[in-house]
Each structure stands twice: as structure tokens, then as C-alpha cells.
Design an enzyme around this catalytic site. Structure first.
Site, PDB file in Angstrom:
ATOM      1  CG  HIS A  30      -4.948 -11.533  -2.177  1.00 43.69           C
ATOM      2  ND1 HIS A  30      -6.371 -11.169  -2.946  1.00 43.69           N
ATOM      3  CD2 HIS A  30      -4.607 -10.373  -1.668  1.00 43.69           C
ATOM      4  CE1 HIS A  30      -6.292  -9.822  -3.011  1.00 43.69           C
ATOM      5  NE2 HIS A  30      -5.499  -9.381  -1.986  1.00 43.69           N
ATOM      6  CG  HIS A  74      -2.103  -1.002   0.868  1.00 44.43           C
ATOM      7  ND1 HIS A  74      -3.466  -0.553   1.579  1.00 44.43           N
ATOM      8  CD2 HIS A  74      -2.156  -2.231   0.417  1.00 44.43           C
ATOM      9  CE1 HIS A  74      -4.115  -1.542   1.123  1.00 44.43           C
ATOM     10  NE2 HIS A  74      -3.473  -2.565   0.446  1.00 44.43           N
TER      11      HIS A  74
END
Length: 732
Positions: free
Chosen positions: A261, A98
Site C-alpha cells: 500500500h 493477487h
């Protein structure tokens, strides 16, 4: 004195005239350009001082010791924020992702290069919920290594170590990211005024440039689907558009989504109504920690982040093929998390695929997928890539490692900016590589001789100066791309940009290439000159001669050492993102833009690392030298174009000229003599803003008053040299 009169003037209470509560100029005049964008990151705001050398400090680090400390932290679970499955890897990967994932290709802004995740608005974006805890977990390591290790570097290094600690060999790590000490005001994050809202798509569904994320406060896309609608195919279209806007192709996108993920879990133990204010809005006593959770224990199994709940695969702390095995091994049905978010669960899940709870012994849950995850299976472009990765674990691992390195290093600049022992030897096209040379560069006598030869080629001052500017002014400080080094001006796509006047450019470059060939043939086995150096040198020599014509004796700084890149070292599609939509310095403006020309000028000046006085000096000099991109007389307020003078400012500030807009033209004005009513000059919005905007007028007056001509020559020369060397990271 009354108590009201004794109130602190900075508290925001009491008298209506206190600074903290005052209505700003921007409120009263929202259309005025903001010159503060040119003066961000004042050295006075840096507690390390102006003499601090981060490159030297970082190079003194024992990087292996730092990594060892980070590896130990991965499994050192803290009671105030316990690690999922006893491992912080997933949290640190999300933090690093991020940090880097705000980068967008269109303007090069965002990204991991400055540690801006510590400041508003990013520290309080909904998509960054609970990353404040990740940075607090890192604080003991940051404190240990002090200013030798920036937050910006530590955040990315922590993500790398997290991957390696869970079994993925990474492609390397480069340091060199210097921290900022205040928010970045030049980045346009969107016009929305509420989180997770969307006013950035047009009627055709396209996202407003330069934005990349689909909603305000998101890094990429809404994981539940477009506008919260759980449609995997529609989500695939959004994922592809968003990742492309961040410089990633389809294979890199699939690798990043699946690889990211592979680790950790999402958190949605309860509705977000249980979360308190974000870090910027949190109470003083929370010391910058936000999202205080009132649900049960408020952490661990009770954590609330995105609202989606669960892990993607069994064994969430190890790198393996589990993500793809789950994605393609089951049919998926729609559910809602305890927080009410849309997510997908497998039908008839096998017992061996039930995932132990991250915190509660004896409890387990099925894998989950977000709508965005399912796009990798149902999107017709992503599905074959994902299936190939399913059957080829090595290809998947390599693709993710390379894409991760690109993601986390995209805005660090060329390889000459990379620091540390873990810099990979491999050279990637997205790094805008430059060749290495072994021959000596031109010395001072050669520079002087070449200057004379260049000035005797028959090319005009304007042709030489505009060519040098076109080469150097492609630079943008946001991601350190572009600039004169490499002479990519002669290559596709830059050689055909309208702004660069391709026909004139081709003619000028052919003359300069002939000079280069003659010189290098005469000095075989010795010093050689690059076309990149000749382009800059010719422009600088022309500036000096134009100044000499009006009695201004200025020596323009020139430092040789540039090299010439090849077409094979130039990614056309990537470089086309540097194509300017406006260049006020050359009075260029595309006609289909929503922003005013003067706003775009400030944006361009900010990318060129110019102050308001530097921008003003360059504009004034460019106008009298006649450097408009199309050769027009717009803004050329002088009777002696081509000669350096302060005439632009003298005539702009002359009250005997009356200005009015030209009918049918949003960017053209006519100036007439107030006595004779005869036309005098034509001007653009960029030209007139230096007489209209109070701050710019104050600077213009300095150059238009007695003694202004000499000051302008000195300031123009310094600003010109600065732009010519913006990409000379080899001089650091």
C-alpha cells in the site's frame, strides 16, 4: 427439416437434449466422486504440444530485454486504460500480488505457479476487478516473446519490475512457472454460491480448512473490516489468521501490507452498480474484458474497483516511509467513499500531505486508510512491528523485499525449479533446501548389491514398502513440497505422525541407517549412498521380491541421486502442513472429517499426480501386500497377504460376497458368504468404491479378469516408480 431441427446442437437452444443445456451426472448424483480431477490438463489441450520444453525456452530469453520492455511500459499510459499518475506500477503490483496471494499452506493449492488468474473463477473474482486490463496491457510484451515467456512468469516479473521502477530493490526473480490451459478444478474455493458471502467460519470464528480468505471472491480479508464492520482490532485478528494460513508470519504480514500500500491507489469513484458483468459473464463482443463501467468516462478518475477511493500516502509512485508516516502521524476518522465503502481519513490533514489527483490536474484528496490498514496500528501484535519499521527504513525495505519474494515464489517448488539469471544466491528455510554433494552416487552394481543386503535385513516386505511410501507420498504437486528426497521422514515432525506408525518407522530406519553406514565406510572417498536413496531402494526391492513370489517378473525403476536434509534445513511448523488427514492407500482416515474417505482418496491421488488407473493399481497392490497403516486386515481380500496378486480385484468383484455396513462405524463394512453366511472380509469405503463407482469398477474389472495379474504388476510397478520420483526435479 424444420428450423428447430436444424439448430446447432452446441448452441444451448432448441431441443432439450443439446449438450450445452443437458443436466450433468453431477447434478443427479452430487455425492459421486469426480475422477475428472485426476485427468485435468490433458496434453491435447496444450497448443504448444507435448514436446515443448519450457525450461529450455525460458533459458533462451534475454531476460534483461524483457525487463527493459516492462520498465518502458510502466509509464506508457494508454488512453483506453490510463495509468494513475502516469505510472502502471500500482496496478501491476496488485496483479502479481493477487496471482500469488491465492496460495494457502494447508493444501499448497492456489498461487502464481500456473497463470491461473487468466481463467475462471479467479479472472472474475470481485477482488480481481479490472486486473483483466492489467493483463491486456501486458499482451504486447507477451506476444513479443511468445512461448519463451509464460503468462505465469510474466505476471510476477511485471510486479517485480513495477517495484524496481518505483525505487525498491527486490530480492530477485526466478522463472519456471508453466502455464495451464484450462481452469483448475481441484481447488476448493469454498461452498458459498454468491460473491463476497461467508459460510466458511464456524461458531468459534475459525475458517474452514484449507481455505485462507475470509469471503468468497477475496484474496485475503474484507478491507472494510470483518463482514464490512469497520473495526480495526477485529480486522487485525482476521488479517493475522488469513496471512498465517498463507504461510506468512507477523513481520512478513506487516511488511507486505504496508509495502503493497506504499504504491498506487484504490478506486471507488461511484457505486458498483455502474459496473457490468465480470469477464466470464461479459458479452461476446467485449472479448473477455469485464466490469464495463458506465460511470462518466468509465476509466481514469472514474474507475470503480474495490469501492474504496484514494491513495494511502503522498507520492504514490515512489518507495518511501510515507505509509507509516501517515498511519502513525494522524488520528483517523471514519468516512464513506463515493461508492459507499467504509474507509478512514486523517483529522486535520496538513497541506503538504494532500495527494494530487491521479488524473485531474488541480484536484487533490487526503490520504486514506482501510480498516485492515489501521489494524497495523491498533493490533497489539502488529503495532510494535509497524513502529519499528517506521523508525528503520532499511529494515522495512529488506523485510518487504524478502516477503515479496516468498509470496511470489512459494509454490514454485525447490530451488532446482528456479530458472534465470536473477535467482538469488540466498537460501531460505521455506524453500525446503537440500544439501549439495560432491561424491559420486551409487552405480548399477552397487544398487544390486544393496538390494540384496536390504532384503536380508530381516525386515518384512511390508515394513520396507510402507516406509518408502511414507517418505515419497508426502509429496504434493500443488506446491511441489514433500517427497522422498531429503529423507525428512526421519526428522521432526514427520517421524512422529500417527499415519507413519512411529514405533515401526524408528525400528526400520535404524536398520537402514546401519546399512548406509556400513556401505559408506566401505567406500570412503568414493561413491556414497544417502538414506533417502536407501529408503526408496528398499521399498522397490521389496516390491520386486513380492511380485517374484507369485511369478511376476518386474524390474522397478530406481534412479539414485537423492540427498539427506538436516533438521536445520527443515521448518517443522511449515512441514506439519503436509501432515495427511487421510491416506486411502494405507486405509488411514481421521475420524473427525466432514468428507467421505473416497473423496479424500481422490484428493490425495490428485496431489500425487496419479491417474484413475494408477490409483486403482496402487490400491489393489497395497491391499494384498498388507500395507494398512495399522496392520489391520481391512481391504486385504486375499488368503496370501504379502504376495503380489490381483486377489483384491478378483474378490471385490465376486458376487458371492454380500456387503453391509458395520453398526457404529461410518467407514467399516463386513462381507459375508452368501451361501454359508460366514464372514469373509472387512472393507473400508475406499475399498468398496472400486466396486461401487462405475468408472472405477470398469478399471477394477481389467485387473480382475483373465490376464489381469500381469497387467496389474506392470501398472503397479510404473505407478510406484512415478510416486518415488515425483520430487526428483533434478532429473528434469
Amino acid at each position: 427439416m424444420s428450423m428447430a431441427e436444424m439448430r446447432c446442437p452446441f448452441s444451448g437452444h432448441g431441443a432439450a437434449t443439446t449438450p450445452a443445456s443437458a443436466t450433468t451426472n453431477q447434478h443427479w448424483w452430487p455425492e459421486q466422486i469426480n475422477l475428472g480431477l485426476l485427468h485435468q490438463h490433458n496434453p491435447a489441450a496444450n497448443p504448444l504440444g507435448s514436446n515443448f520444453d519450457y525450461r529450455q525456452a525460458f533459458n533462451s530469453l534475454d531476460l534483461n530485454a524483457v525487463k527493459a520492455d516492462l520498465m518502458a511500459l510502466m509509464t506508457d499510459s494508454q488512453s483506453w486504460w490510463p495509468a494513475d499518475w502516469g505510472h502502471y506500477g500500482g496496478l501491476f503490483i496488485r496483479m502479481a500480488w493477487h496471482s500469488a496471494g491465492t496460495y494457502r499452506l494447508a493444501d499448497g493449492r492456489g498461487g502464481a505457479g500456473h497463470g491461473n488468474q487468466r481463467f475462471a473463477p479467479l479472472n472474475s473474482w470481485p477482488d480481481n476487478t479490472n486486473l483483466d486490463k492489467a493483463r491486456r496491457l501486458l499482451w504486447p510484451i507477451k506476444a513479443k516473446y511468445g512461448s519463451n515467456l509464460s503468462w505465469a512468469d510474466l505476471i510476477i516479473l511485471a510486479g517485480n519490475c513495477a517495484l524496481e521502477s518505483m525505487g525498491l530493490p527486490t530480492a530477485g526473480f526466478a522463472g519456471g512457472r508453466e502455464d495451464i490451459w484450462e481452469p483448475e478444478d481441484d481447488i476448493y474455493w469454498g461452498s458459498e454460491t454468491s460473491w463476497l458471502s461467508d459460510e466458511r467460519h464456524d461458531n468459534d470464528g475459525a475458517i474452514e480448512s484449507p481455505l485462507a480468505a475470509t469471503e468468497m471472491g477475496l484474496i485475503y480479508v474484507n478491507p472494510e473490516g470483518p463482514h464490512g464492520e469497520p473495526d480495526p482490532v477485529a480486522s487485525g485478528r482476521e488479517v493475522r489468521d488469513t496471512f498465517a494460513r498463507m504461510g506468512m508470519n507477523n513481520e512478513e504480514t506487516v511488511a507486505l501490507v504496508a509495502g503493497g500500500h506504499t504504491f498506487g491507489k484504490a478506486h471507488g469513484a461511484a457505486p458498483s452498480a455502474h459496473l457490468g458483468a465480470d469477464p466470464e459473464g461479459a458479452a461476446l463482443e467485449q472479448l473477455g474484458l469485464g466490469w464495463q463501467n458506465t460511470y462518466a468516462s468509465g476509466c481514469g478518475a472514474d474507475t470503480i474497483t474495490s469501492g474504496i477511493e484514494g491513495a494511502w500516502k503522498p507520492n504514490p509512485t515512489r518507495w518511501d516511509q510515507g505509509y507509516f508516516e501517515m498511519l502513525f502521524g494522524y488520528e483517523w476518522e471514519l468516512h464513506q467513499s463515493p461508492a459507499g465503502a467504509w474507509q478512514w481519513h486523517p483529522k486535520d490533514v496538513k497541506a503538504e500531505h494532500m495527494i494530487p489527483d491521479a488524473h485531474v490536474p488541480g484536484r487533490s484528496a487526503p490520504p486514506m486508510m482501510t480498516t485492515a490498514d489501521l489494524s497495523l496500528r491498533f493490533d497489539p501484535v502488529y503495532e510494535p512491528i509497524a513502529r519499528r519499521f517506521l523508525g528503520d527504513p532499511q529494515a522495512f525495505g529488506n523485510a518487504f523485499a524478502q516477503a515479496w519474494f516468498k509470496l511470489t515464489h512459494r509454490d514454485l517448488g525447490p530451488r532446482s525449479c528456479y530458472l534465470g539469471a536473477d535467482v538469488p544466491e540466498a537460501v531460505m528455510s521455506w524453500q525446503d533446501p537440500l544439501p549439495t554433494t560432491s561424491h559420486p552416487t551409487i552405480d548399477a552394481p552397487a544398487v544390486d548389491a544393496l538390494k540384496q543386503e536390504l532384503l536380508n535385513t530381516g525386515l518384512s516386505h511390508g515394513e520396507l514398502i510402507s516406509t518408502a511410501w511414507a517418505s515419497a507420498a508426502s509429496f504434493r504437486q500443488s506446491d511441489r513440497r514433500g517427497g522422498a528426497n531429503g529423507a525428512r521422514l526421519r526428522l521432526q515432525p514427520q517421524c512422529n505422525w500417527e499415519l507413519n506408525n512411529p514405533e515401526q518407522l524408528k525400528r526400520v530406519l535404524s536398520v537402514l541407517e546401519a546399512v548406509q553406514m556400513r556401505f559408506n565406510q566401505q567406500h570412503q572417498g568414493g561413491m556414497q549412498v544417502s538414506l533417502a536413496d536407501l529408503i526408496v531402494l528398499s521399498g522397490s526391492a521389496a516390491v520386486e521380491q513380492a511380485m517374484a513370489a507369485t511369478g511376476q517378473r518386474c524390474r522397478v525403476r530406481f534412479t539414485p541421486g537423492r540427498v539427506d536434509a538436516s533438521a536445520e534445513q527443515t521448518d517443522n511448523a511449515s512441514f506439519n502442513a503436509l501432515k495427511p488427514i487421510a491416506d486411502g492407500f494405507r486405509n488411514y482416515l481421521r475420524s473427525d472429517l466432514p468428507l467421505k474417505a473416497e473423496q479424500l482418496l481422490v484428493d490425495r491421488a490428485q496431489q500425487l499426480h496419479l491417474s484413475a488407473p494408477e490409483m486403482t493399481a496402487l490400491i489393489g497392490g497395497f491391499r494384498v501386500l498388507g500395507l494398512n497403516w495399522d496392520g489391520s486386515d481391512i481391504g486385504v481380500f486375499t488368503s496370501r497377504p504379502g504376495q503380489f496378486s490381483n486377489d483384491f480385484f478378483v474378490n471385490l468383484l465376486d458376487m458371492s460376497t454380500q456387503w453391509s455396513p458395520v453398526e457404529g462405524h461410518s467407514n467399516l463394512y463386513q462381507g459375508i458368504d452368501t451361501e454359508t453366511k460366514q464372514p469373509r472380509w472387512r472393507a473400508s469405503r475406499v475399498d468398496l468404491v472400486f466396486g461401487s463407482h462405475a468408472q472405477l469398477r470398469a478399471i477394477a474389472e481389467v485387473y480382475g479378469q483373465a490376464g489381469g495379474s500381469a497387467r496389474l504388476a506392470a501398472d503397479f510397478s510404473a505407478a510406484w516408480s512415478k510416486v518415488m520420483e515425483l520430487d526428483r526435479f533434478d532429473l528434469l
